[in-house]
Scaffold this active site. Structure first.
Site, short mmCIF file in Angstrom:
data_model
loop_
_atom_site.label_atom_id
_atom_site.label_comp_id
_atom_site.label_asym_id
_atom_site.label_seq_id
_atom_site.Cartn_x
_atom_site.Cartn_y
_atom_site.Cartn_z
CD GLN A 97 -6.96 -4.48 4.09
OE1 GLN A 97 -7.94 -5.20 4.29
NE2 GLN A 97 -7.08 -3.19 3.80
CB CYS B 151 -3.69 3.27 -1.63
SG CYS B 151 -4.81 4.63 -1.28
CG HIS C 293 -1.93 1.01 1.34
ND1 HIS C 293 -1.67 2.31 1.70
CD2 HIS C 293 -3.27 0.94 1.16
CE1 HIS C 293 -2.79 3.00 1.72
NE2 HIS C 293 -3.79 2.20 1.38
CE LYS D 299 -7.50 -0.21 6.01
NZ LYS D 299 -8.45 0.23 4.98
CG ASP E 34 0.09 -2.26 6.10
OD1 ASP E 34 -0.81 -2.39 6.94
OD2 ASP E 34 -0.08 -1.68 5.01
#
Length: 412
Positions: A209, A370, A129, A232, A206
């Protein structure tokens, strides 16, 4: 939740009823919300927790000895403790912040900027991302370091042999998505971090997700830094956290200066607070993090193993249905995937397709997500993306497939 389902027989219809927004209509059609990778919907328990804070406990944290101030501080620090348990880490290793973007910038400016120099390399993957690309570019420009890119296999999985070969002695830092927001690819983070650690490479993961979809044990992953975003994972926007090994936090200078992150201020100099508060300057999003604490409670009560199993069922169903549609191409077919399906339909621009789906009440995201470098690698300007959460249903999958067939007929 309005009712906690039995762990061996979850009534997913009752779970869905916990999410007020899912009951609405758009364009006169029942809403089919398939954009949870963009932002997750909020259960009533989260909405009520934020409302209750503002109605009954609103005050600033760590600044007042009156009852409201104590209640606010207790609620805010309680949210930190809940999230720490959810991630299986210590609360004093968890910096509360506005989300993954802030967390990654914190690592870039407080850890990387003082340490990197000309000749050093930052290794990233093709699927990152923008939030895990741009901060490293800015640091590289200021330090003389360079960016290296680890490429993918055609199915959207990381080429691990190429990644490990790229871990050369000049690499100081590896930035890695746990789960791709476009492809759904689940990366073998523990194995990658083990290889990086053996080479002295610091790892930044990261987890935006991943946290909404699977049980996490950050110490077992073996990374140095891990970032999560609250909105999220059923929490409010403007919430999230950075986990870091304690030795890193203690060695890092503050990213922002102001109140709360200090012990003593004189014009001659300042004594900074201990981590994690050293990195939490100013008044935080107290109500938002109280809501995030409620979201963590909700997910924990549901059980992340149940969440993962439910979403795997939805992904299998969606993949099967979409493969039946003539002219539809799925982008990203790695063996290990989260419940994300990016796709294109021959002869249709992604934005046009998403607009037609919206008219049937089906909300998917269209665009580059993104992830410009990933789109360029696939040779496409954009994709449509249907991203599922445990509160979706198999009827949602059928509605997506029906709307796609209808849209394809209109665009043919």
């Amino acid at each position: 939740m309005s009712a906690t389902p039995a762990r061996d027989a979850i009534d997913w219809g009752r779970v869905r009823a916990d999410f007020p927004l899912l009951a609405r209509e758009v364009h006169g059609k029942p809403l089919v919300y398939l954009d949870s990778a963009n932002t997750g919907q909020k259960p009533a328990a989260v909405i009520e927790a934020v409302d209750d804070f503002y109605r009954r406990h609103n005050a600033n944290v760590s600044r007042a000895v009156h009852a409201l101030g104590s209640e606010a501080t207790e609620a805010y620090e309680g949210a930190r403790a809940k999230l720490a348990r959810f991630l299986k880490v210590r609360a004093d290793e968890l910096v509360l912040c506005s989300g993954t973007t802030f967390a990654l910038n914190l690592v870039a400016y407080s850890w990387a900027l003082p340490r990197l120099k000309a000749g050093d390399a930052i290794l990233l993957t093709r699927m990152e991302h923008h939030a895990n690309i741009v901060p490293w570019q800015l640091v590289a420009e200021r330090t003389g370091a360079r960016i290296k890119v680890a490429e993918l296999r055609p199915d959207g999985a990381l080429d691990l042999d190429a990644l490990f070969a790229a871990m050369t002695p000049d690499v100081r830092l590896l930035g890695l998505a746990h789960v791709s927001n476009v492809l759904g690819t689940i990366n073998p983070v523990a194995a990658i971090c083990r290889e990086a650690r053996a080479r002295g490479i610091t790892t930044v993961v990261d987890g935006s997700q991943a946290a909404p979809h699977m049980a996490l044990d950050l110490p077992a992953l073996g990374c140095d830094f891990y970032a999560v975003t609250g909105h999220k994972m059923c929490g409010p926007t403007g919430t999230g956290a950075l986990w870091a090994r304690r030795e890193h936090l203690e060695a890092m200078p503050p990213f922002l200066g102001g109140g709360e992150m200090i012990k003593e201020v004189r014009f001659e100099g300042t004594v900074f607070n201990d981590p994690p508060h050293r990195f939490e300057a100013g008044t935080p999003n107290i109500a938002g993090h109280v809501g995030l604490g409620a979201a963590v409670d909700y997910l924990s009560d549901l059980g992340m193993a149940h969440v993962a199993a439910r979403e795997a069922e939805l992904l299998a169903h969606a993949t099967e249905e979409l493969r039946k549609i003539e002219g539809l191409r799925i982008i990203g077919t790695a063996p290990e995937k989260a419940a994300v399906v990016s796709f294109l339909v021959d002869g249709a621009h992604a934005h046009d397709l998403a607009t037609l789906l919206d008219l049937d009440g089906v909300a998917v995201r269209s665009g580059h997500h993104c992830a410009h470098p990933l789109m360029q690698w696939y040779g496409v300007p954009a994709t449509c993306r249907a991203s599922f959460a445990f509160y979706n249903t198999h009827a949602d999958v059928e509605a997506l497939a029906a709307a796609l067939r209808k849209a394809r007929g209109l665009l043919a």
